[in-house]
Design a protein around this motif. Structure first.
Motif, mmCIF file in Angstrom:
data_model
loop_
_atom_site.group_PDB
_atom_site.id
_atom_site.type_symbol
_atom_site.label_atom_id
_atom_site.label_comp_id
_atom_site.label_asym_id
_atom_site.label_seq_id
_atom_site.Cartn_x
_atom_site.Cartn_y
_atom_site.Cartn_z
ATOM 1 N N LEU A 176 -27.797 -35.425 -36.639
ATOM 2 C CA LEU A 176 -28.642 -35.666 -37.767
ATOM 3 C C LEU A 176 -28.468 -35.001 -39.073
ATOM 4 C CD1 LEU A 176 -31.968 -35.837 -35.382
ATOM 5 C CD2 LEU A 176 -30.793 -37.821 -36.680
ATOM 6 N N ARG A 177 -28.019 -34.089 -38.830
ATOM 7 C CA ARG A 177 -27.423 -32.899 -39.910
ATOM 8 C C ARG A 177 -26.496 -33.683 -40.726
ATOM 9 N NH1 ARG A 177 -29.300 -27.796 -40.184
ATOM 10 N NH2 ARG A 177 -27.360 -27.080 -41.095
ATOM 11 N N ASP A 178 -25.571 -34.137 -39.921
ATOM 12 C CA ASP A 178 -24.336 -34.654 -40.747
ATOM 13 C C ASP A 178 -24.877 -36.136 -41.544
ATOM 14 O OD1 ASP A 178 -21.471 -35.184 -40.780
ATOM 15 O OD2 ASP A 178 -21.794 -37.081 -40.024
ATOM 16 N N LEU A 179 -25.787 -36.879 -40.722
ATOM 17 C CA LEU A 179 -26.222 -37.965 -41.634
ATOM 18 C C LEU A 179 -27.083 -37.784 -42.857
ATOM 19 C CD1 LEU A 179 -27.817 -40.005 -38.632
ATOM 20 C CD2 LEU A 179 -25.870 -40.638 -40.191
ATOM 21 N N ALA A 180 -27.758 -36.447 -42.841
ATOM 22 C CA ALA A 180 -28.378 -35.998 -43.965
ATOM 23 C C ALA A 180 -27.393 -35.359 -45.017
ATOM 24 C CB ALA A 180 -29.383 -34.678 -43.522
ATOM 25 N N ARG A 181 -26.247 -34.854 -44.877
ATOM 26 C CA ARG A 181 -25.381 -34.380 -45.705
ATOM 27 C C ARG A 181 -24.543 -35.420 -46.271
ATOM 28 N NH1 ARG A 181 -24.017 -29.770 -41.709
ATOM 29 N NH2 ARG A 181 -25.238 -28.203 -42.816
ATOM 30 N N SER A 182 -24.472 -36.507 -45.603
ATOM 31 C CA SER A 182 -23.732 -37.867 -46.091
ATOM 32 C C SER A 182 -24.603 -38.733 -46.927
ATOM 33 C CB SER A 182 -23.202 -38.598 -45.013
ATOM 34 O OG SER A 182 -24.145 -39.251 -44.190
ATOM 35 N N GLY A 183 -25.927 -38.394 -47.008
ATOM 36 C CA GLY A 183 -26.881 -39.110 -47.889
ATOM 37 C C GLY A 183 -27.721 -40.223 -47.020
#
Length: 415
Positions: free
Chosen positions: A327-334
């Protein structure tokens, strides 16, 4: 164990390529010869030719069982009958317990009291006696040493033992047999058993094979020791499997003598690497297992143009932690975002905001209102909206559209 072995300068390394080959001959029939596969996509991303060694496909989901099994097979009949003991809350415990059960050797594992229940259950599930003692690993280790003497048990060190090192070296042996063109290895470092064995194998090849060790920035113990500096080793790292405060004496000397470089990776690099391996290779690794790829992402110039073997050393990760990382990776990718908007507390205010989201075809996941604990006037409120977009550009268009409608928008960023 042979006494030489490979001379380097004026020193002698206490584990040889013959030792590693002999270890492989002993254990090969009882461990998985995991595949070493080319990743075209990761090669394009990193600028290196990337081969992955899938040690997360071992029965216990980690390479640790190689060294544990090699050690167990060296025990005499009396030692086998009395049993072995180790201090571990991770992969070493499970590898030792699993192969001890297979060989009929009693296994005792001492774990800190705060060890997650799932790890205790997994180790007990392999037939081991688990003793919970102390608050820290050092407490458990000290108690294991006392029990070893009191009960006549053989202590099996997780890394600082020639038989353990030789067993772990079989990972690199298989890689270089399967893909001889590999000319560099990226190897995670905790206590140093895996990289020590890998160094012995790499430096015995008939062509140059560089070895770069990888440590988490929060636990740079081997890096500090080899470079003669003092660095803090503490904090909550994703790579708990290599979060070792004090590397081994034997492993430190091998690494000092043979390693080409040691690099450090940040938590963000580890998270990105773990997410990429799941998304691209469809494989689950733990934080330590992602360290090699994290090094390629964080230090691309160190690996550019090389044919790199990356060891995915383990796959034992808590599912909730894995979900959080993704989920954090999704957030960093926008693709996932939380936007904080300042609104007036009046009918239709939220409807008008939602209309903008609808126009931009952005999915709203959650809405949080805050009326009381704000610095705004009584008629003002803060609204946090979690939403899902296609990519960073899509998110940027949404923020611009909200701005055109007169809303003050602040993205809530991750660390």
């Amino acid at each position: 164990m042979a006494t030489l072995q490979k001379s380097v300068g004026a020193s002698r390394v206490p584990v040889s390529i013959e030792d590693v080959r002999a270890a492989h001959g002993r254990i090969a029939g009882s461990i998985v010869r995991t595949p070493t596969l080319l990743s075209k996509t990761l090669s394009q991303l990193t600028g290196a030719t990337v081969y992955l060694k899938f040690e997360n496909l071992q029965f216990t989901a980690a390479y640790k069982e190689r060294g544990a099994l090699n050690k167990l097979l060296q025990l005499g009949e009396a030692e086998r009958a009395r049993g072995v003991i180790a201090a571990s809350a991770g992969n070493h415990a499970q590898g030792l317990a699993y192969h001890g059960a297979r060989l009929g050797i009693p296994v005792t594992i001492v774990m800190p009291k705060l060890t997650p229940t799932v790890k205790v259950q997994q180790t007990e599930g392999h037939g081991a006696r688990v003793i919970l003692f102390g608050e820290r690993f050092d407490d458990a280790h000290a108690h294991a040493m006392i029990l070893a003497e009191q009960e006549g048990l053989t202590f099996v060190h997780p890394f600082d033992d020639p038989y353990i090192i030789a067993g772990q070296g079989t990972v690199a042996l298989e890689m270089l047999e399967d893909v001889p063109e590999i000319d560099m290895l990226a190897v995670p470092i905790g206590g140093g058993g895996l990289i020590s064995g890998s160094l012995v194998v790499a430096k015995a090849q008939d062509h140059e094979v560089g070895v770069v060790g990888v440590q988490a920035e929060l636990y740079p113990s081997m890096y500090a020791k080899i470079n003669g500096v003092t660095l803090s080793c503490e904090g909550d790292t994703l790579a708990e499997g290599i979060a070792v405060k004090q590397p081994g004496a034997l492993t430190s000397e091998i690494v000092r003598e043979l390693v080409d470089d040691i690099v450090l990776v940040a938590e963000r690099d580890l998270e990105q690497a773990l997410a990429l391996l799941l998304q691209i290779e469809k494989t689950v690794v733990e934080g330590a297992g992602a360290a090699g790829l994290a090094a390629l992402l964080a230090h691309p110039q160190r690996f550019a143009g090389r044919t790199v073997g990356v060891i995915l050393c383990g796959g034992n990760i808590d599912t909730r932690l894995l979900a959080n990382v993704l989920l954090r990776d999704l957030a960093r990718s926008g693709r996932l975002a939380r936007l904080r908007l300042r609104l007036q507390d009046r009918p239709g205010a939220l409807f008008n905001v939602a209309r903008v989201f609808d126009e931009q075809q952005v999915n709203i996941i959650e809405i949080y209102h805050q009326r009381v604990f704000t610095t705004l006037p009584a008629k003002g409120l803060i609204t946090d909206i979690e939403c899902e977009t296609r990519d960073r550009a899509h998110l940027d268009r949404l923020v611009e559209a909200l701005g055109r409608e007169g809303y003050e928008v602040t993205p809530v960023e991750l660390a």
